[in-house]
Design a protein around this motif. Structure first.
Motif, PDB file in Angstrom:
ATOM      1  N   ALA A 201      41.193   9.394 -53.266  1.00  0.00           N
ATOM      2  CA  ALA A 201      41.622  10.789 -53.406  1.00  0.00           C
ATOM      3  C   ALA A 201      43.138  10.907 -53.316  1.00  0.00           C
ATOM      4  CB  ALA A 201      40.951  11.644 -52.338  1.00  0.00           C
ATOM      5  N   SER A 202      43.744  10.220 -52.368  1.00  0.00           N
ATOM      6  CA  SER A 202      45.206  10.296 -52.230  1.00  0.00           C
ATOM      7  C   SER A 202      45.905   9.645 -53.424  1.00  0.00           C
ATOM      8  CB  SER A 202      45.644   9.634 -50.925  1.00  0.00           C
ATOM      9  OG  SER A 202      45.198   8.290 -50.853  1.00  0.00           O
ATOM     10  N   ASP A 203      45.350   8.552 -53.947  1.00  0.00           N
ATOM     11  CA  ASP A 203      45.938   7.932 -55.143  1.00  0.00           C
ATOM     12  C   ASP A 203      45.908   8.886 -56.330  1.00  0.00           C
ATOM     13  OD1 ASP A 203      46.677   5.547 -53.997  1.00  0.00           O
ATOM     14  OD2 ASP A 203      44.856   4.477 -54.545  1.00  0.00           O
ATOM     15  N   LEU A 204      44.809   9.586 -56.500  1.00  0.00           N
ATOM     16  CA  LEU A 204      44.709  10.547 -57.604  1.00  0.00           C
ATOM     17  C   LEU A 204      45.749  11.652 -57.464  1.00  0.00           C
ATOM     18  CD1 LEU A 204      40.822  10.900 -57.972  1.00  0.00           C
ATOM     19  CD2 LEU A 204      42.403   9.956 -59.666  1.00  0.00           C
ATOM     20  N   MET A 205      45.910  12.151 -56.244  1.00  0.00           N
ATOM     21  CA  MET A 205      46.899  13.212 -56.019  1.00  0.00           C
ATOM     22  C   MET A 205      48.304  12.718 -56.290  1.00  0.00           C
ATOM     23  SD  MET A 205      45.471  14.981 -52.532  1.00  0.00           S
ATOM     24  CE  MET A 205      43.808  15.684 -52.432  1.00  0.00           C
ATOM     25  N   ILE A 206      48.603  11.517 -55.840  1.00  0.00           N
ATOM     26  CA  ILE A 206      49.954  10.961 -56.032  1.00  0.00           C
ATOM     27  C   ILE A 206      50.243  10.760 -57.522  1.00  0.00           C
ATOM     28  CG2 ILE A 206      51.392   8.931 -55.635  1.00  0.00           C
ATOM     29  CD1 ILE A 206      49.957   8.651 -52.911  1.00  0.00           C
ATOM     30  N   MET A 207      49.261  10.250 -58.270  1.00  0.00           N
ATOM     31  CA  MET A 207      49.465  10.040 -59.703  1.00  0.00           C
ATOM     32  C   MET A 207      49.637  11.352 -60.449  1.00  0.00           C
ATOM     33  SD  MET A 207      47.001   6.868 -60.831  1.00  0.00           S
ATOM     34  CE  MET A 207      45.522   7.844 -60.547  1.00  0.00           C
ATOM     35  N   ALA A 208      48.952  12.403 -59.981  1.00  0.00           N
ATOM     36  CA  ALA A 208      49.003  13.684 -60.686  1.00  0.00           C
ATOM     37  C   ALA A 208      50.377  14.329 -60.630  1.00  0.00           C
ATOM     38  CB  ALA A 208      47.955  14.631 -60.100  1.00  0.00           C
ATOM     39  N   LEU A 209      51.169  14.012 -59.605  1.00  0.00           N
ATOM     40  CA  LEU A 209      52.475  14.667 -59.448  1.00  0.00           C
ATOM     41  C   LEU A 209      53.403  14.412 -60.633  1.00  0.00           C
ATOM     42  CD1 LEU A 209      53.071  14.033 -55.637  1.00  0.00           C
ATOM     43  CD2 LEU A 209      52.616  16.241 -56.741  1.00  0.00           C
ATOM     44  N   PRO A 210      53.692  13.151 -60.999  1.00  0.00           N
ATOM     45  CA  PRO A 210      54.590  12.948 -62.140  1.00  0.00           C
ATOM     46  C   PRO A 210      53.930  13.250 -63.479  1.00  0.00           C
ATOM     47  CG  PRO A 210      53.808  10.832 -61.343  1.00  0.00           C
ATOM     48  CD  PRO A 210      53.316  11.863 -60.372  1.00  0.00           C
ATOM     49  N   ILE A 211      52.623  13.052 -63.561  1.00  0.00           N
ATOM     50  CA  ILE A 211      51.937  13.325 -64.832  1.00  0.00           C
ATOM     51  C   ILE A 211      52.038  14.805 -65.184  1.00  0.00           C
ATOM     52  CG2 ILE A 211      49.661  13.366 -65.933  1.00  0.00           C
ATOM     53  CD1 ILE A 211      49.018  10.767 -64.523  1.00  0.00           C
ATOM     54  N   ALA A 212      52.087  15.663 -64.172  1.00  0.00           N
ATOM     55  CA  ALA A 212      52.191  17.104 -64.420  1.00  0.00           C
ATOM     56  C   ALA A 212      53.500  17.476 -65.108  1.00  0.00           C
ATOM     57  CB  ALA A 212      52.057  17.862 -63.096  1.00  0.00           C
ATOM     58  N   ILE A 213      54.504  16.618 -65.029  1.00  0.00           N
ATOM     59  CA  ILE A 213      55.798  16.905 -65.660  1.00  0.00           C
ATOM     60  C   ILE A 213      55.774  16.610 -67.155  1.00  0.00           C
ATOM     61  CG2 ILE A 213      58.263  16.341 -65.594  1.00  0.00           C
ATOM     62  CD1 ILE A 213      57.910  15.467 -62.729  1.00  0.00           C
ATOM     63  N   LEU A 214      54.912  15.690 -67.578  1.00  0.00           N
ATOM     64  CA  LEU A 214      54.951  15.190 -68.952  1.00  0.00           C
ATOM     65  C   LEU A 214      54.897  16.278 -70.023  1.00  0.00           C
ATOM     66  CD1 LEU A 214      52.789  11.942 -68.704  1.00  0.00           C
ATOM     67  CD2 LEU A 214      55.272  12.156 -68.765  1.00  0.00           C
ATOM     68  N   PRO A 215      54.025  17.299 -69.910  1.00  0.00           N
ATOM     69  CA  PRO A 215      53.967  18.297 -70.989  1.00  0.00           C
ATOM     70  C   PRO A 215      55.281  19.027 -71.216  1.00  0.00           C
ATOM     71  CG  PRO A 215      52.016  18.440 -69.596  1.00  0.00           C
ATOM     72  CD  PRO A 215      52.968  17.520 -68.905  1.00  0.00           C
ATOM     73  N   SER A 216      56.109  19.133 -70.192  1.00  0.00           N
ATOM     74  CA  SER A 216      57.363  19.883 -70.335  1.00  0.00           C
ATOM     75  C   SER A 216      58.502  19.034 -70.887  1.00  0.00           C
ATOM     76  CB  SER A 216      57.780  20.455 -68.968  1.00  0.00           C
ATOM     77  OG  SER A 216      58.054  19.410 -68.048  1.00  0.00           O
ATOM     78  N   LEU A 217      58.298  17.742 -71.064  1.00  0.00           N
ATOM     79  CA  LEU A 217      59.350  16.866 -71.561  1.00  0.00           C
ATOM     80  C   LEU A 217      59.437  16.922 -73.083  1.00  0.00           C
ATOM     81  CD1 LEU A 217      58.808  13.706 -69.323  1.00  0.00           C
ATOM     82  CD2 LEU A 217      60.371  15.615 -68.956  1.00  0.00           C
ATOM     83  N   GLN A 218      60.650  16.923 -73.590  1.00  0.00           N
ATOM     84  CA  GLN A 218      60.867  16.935 -75.033  1.00  0.00           C
ATOM     85  C   GLN A 218      60.841  15.496 -75.561  1.00  0.00           C
ATOM     86  OE1 GLN A 218      61.006  19.814 -76.765  1.00  0.00           O
ATOM     87  NE2 GLN A 218      60.611  20.771 -74.781  1.00  0.00           N
ATOM     88  N   LEU A 219      59.653  14.924 -75.573  1.00  0.00           N
ATOM     89  CA  LEU A 219      59.464  13.552 -76.024  1.00  0.00           C
ATOM     90  C   LEU A 219      58.313  13.514 -77.015  1.00  0.00           C
ATOM     91  CD1 LEU A 219      59.630  11.700 -72.579  1.00  0.00           C
ATOM     92  CD2 LEU A 219      61.447  11.818 -74.288  1.00  0.00           C
ATOM     93  N   ASP A 220      58.326  12.495 -77.875  1.00  0.00           N
ATOM     94  CA  ASP A 220      57.207  12.357 -78.797  1.00  0.00           C
ATOM     95  C   ASP A 220      55.987  11.850 -78.035  1.00  0.00           C
ATOM     96  OD1 ASP A 220      57.252   9.442 -78.634  1.00  0.00           O
ATOM     97  OD2 ASP A 220      59.009   9.517 -79.951  1.00  0.00           O
ATOM     98  N   MET A 221      54.838  11.930 -78.668  1.00  0.00           N
ATOM     99  CA  MET A 221      53.584  11.617 -78.009  1.00  0.00           C
ATOM    100  C   MET A 221      53.534  10.161 -77.547  1.00  0.00           C
ATOM    101  SD  MET A 221      50.822  12.747 -76.820  1.00  0.00           S
ATOM    102  CE  MET A 221      50.927  14.392 -77.548  1.00  0.00           C
ATOM    103  N   ARG A 222      54.099   9.255 -78.329  1.00  0.00           N
ATOM    104  CA  ARG A 222      54.056   7.844 -77.963  1.00  0.00           C
ATOM    105  C   ARG A 222      54.770   7.598 -76.633  1.00  0.00           C
ATOM    106  NH1 ARG A 222      57.373   3.577 -78.558  1.00  0.00           N
ATOM    107  NH2 ARG A 222      58.891   4.840 -79.718  1.00  0.00           N
ATOM    108  N   ARG A 223      55.948   8.218 -76.469  1.00  0.00           N
ATOM    109  CA  ARG A 223      56.689   8.036 -75.220  1.00  0.00           C
ATOM    110  C   ARG A 223      55.971   8.706 -74.056  1.00  0.00           C
ATOM    111  NH1 ARG A 223      61.122   8.526 -78.866  1.00  0.00           N
ATOM    112  NH2 ARG A 223      62.470   6.683 -78.815  1.00  0.00           N
ATOM    113  N   LYS A 224      55.378   9.840 -74.305  1.00  0.00           N
ATOM    114  CA  LYS A 224      54.634  10.508 -73.238  1.00  0.00           C
ATOM    115  C   LYS A 224      53.452   9.663 -72.778  1.00  0.00           C
ATOM    116  CE  LYS A 224      55.788  15.345 -74.211  1.00  0.00           C
ATOM    117  NZ  LYS A 224      55.253  16.698 -74.498  1.00  0.00           N
TER     118      LYS A 224
END
Length: 382
Positions: A201-224
């Protein structure tokens, strides 16, 4: 004297059917050696990049020290562990050494289990230290980071409490045969399930933190997708944790101590390897870029190495005199994804590389190291 018949060839149960004492020792130290190799490479790369270690590196070092202590204690517990295994299978009779051997095993098991959790939670702390730099500019994600940190800390404390309260009273933990009531046996099984659950459970929460930023980044899908995979490395540890839980709990609900030793070594090594991967990934990327750039340099070590007359042409007005020449190079600029970090990779942030086609003009009559000047960016970003 033994109260039951002894059969030296009685079948063993659990992991002891496929591994002996020598094999178990090999598993423990091979796992630790592999982890040590990755940790050493990580620290060497990080120090070479920054001339110092970052906060997340110290968590990795602490985890490695705990893993080393755990491997030493596992080695020391081998005689008592296998005595208990053979005794339970009916290969050995009970004698005057039985009580001492069983109590000695509990004295080894208690710190080994605590060190196991400390290694895993130290790796979590290392990832949390890295991800904090990413979520810091986002108020909501920063608050969520603190919430995840509190949950992770409480989960770690819960693992200690659940293990310490397995027996009633807790002092019975170190008394041979005193912690064998049905509810105490159930608590042993519960400890494995609980620790694995909060670990995942804690690993899932920790991974979710940076992944939540990805949609707001101006990057192409491959880099995301690439960043998402990098942020999800903890899934490897989660997979090993699930396998460990299924392997150490027997069909009768008892805990397989030999299997616990094997999978404890495997999971701690996996955690240390995964925790060491992010800096190594950056090293690999830069090595590929340097190799590609070197192939194009033609002897200058950077850029294309193309040498042409200055902008004014032969005898023209270049501003550098008649010995002025120019060459075209490729310049890579590091752009922090969070628009906050400006000190390049020294701060440990995550960056996007943007390349420019650039012309360098210099005077050959001057020192190459001192007089290369006026880098004029003339191309569009690639």
């Amino acid at each position: 004297m033994s109260a039951y018949p002894v059969n030296p060839n009685a079948p063993l149960s659990g992991a002891a059917r496929t591994v002996d004492e020598t094999g178990l020792l090999a598993v423990v130290w091979v796992c630790f050696s592999v982890a040590t190799a990755f940790v050493s490479l990580r620290l060497a790369v990080r120090f070479r990049q920054n001339r110092s270690l970052l906060f997340d590196d110290y968590w990795i070092i602490w985890a490695w020290l705990c893993a080393l202590t755990m491997a030493i204690l596992q080695t020391q517990q081998m005689p008592s562990l296998w005595y208990s295994t053979y005794l339970g299978a009916g290969r050995l009779p009970m004698d005057q050494d039985t009580t001492w051997q069983l109590e000695q095993l509990t004295r080894w098991q208690f710190p080994i289990i605590k060190l196991f959790w400390t290694v895993l939670w130290s790796i979590k702390a290392s990832f949390m230290a890295v991800f904090f730099r990413l979520v810091k500019p986002f108020p909501l994600l920063r608050r969520l980071w603190y919430a995840v940190a509190v949950f992770t800390l409480l989960a770690y404390i819960g693992c200690w409490l659940a293990s310490s309260l397995t027996c009633s009273p807790p002092s019975d933990y170190f008394r041979a045969g005193a912690c064998s009531e049905p509810h105490e046996v159930w608590m042993q099984k519960f400890n494995v399930i609980y620790s694995t659950t909060v670990d995942i459970a804690s690993d899932l929460m920790i991974m979710a933190l940076p992944i939540a930023i990805l949609p707001s980044l101006q990057l192409d899908m491959r880099r995301k997708i690439g960043l998402g995979v990098a942020f999800s490395l903890g899934a490897i540890i989660m997979a090993v944790a699930v396998v460990r839980m299924t392997q150490v709990i027997t069909a009768t609900g008892m805990v397989d101590l030999v299997g616990l030793a094997i999978w404890g070594a495997v999971e701690t090594a996996t955690a240390l390897v995964v925790g060491s991967l992010p800096p190594l990934k950056a090293l690999l990327s830069r090595s590929v870029k340097k190799y590609s750039s070197g192939n194009k340099s033609g002897g200058y070590g950077y850029g294309t190495g193309a040498r042409t007359p200055g902008p004014g042409g032969p005898g023209g007005r270049s501003g550098y005199g008649p010995s002025s020449v120019s060459r075209t190079v490729m310049v890579a600029e590091s752009i922090p994804l969070d628009d906050v970090h400006t000190s390049a990779q020294k701060d440990g942030g995550i960056y996007v590389q943007r390349s420019y086609q650039t012309t360098v003009e210099f005077d050959e009559a001057s020192s190459r190291d001192d007089d290369e000047a006026d880098i004029v960016r003339k191309g569009r970003a690639l």
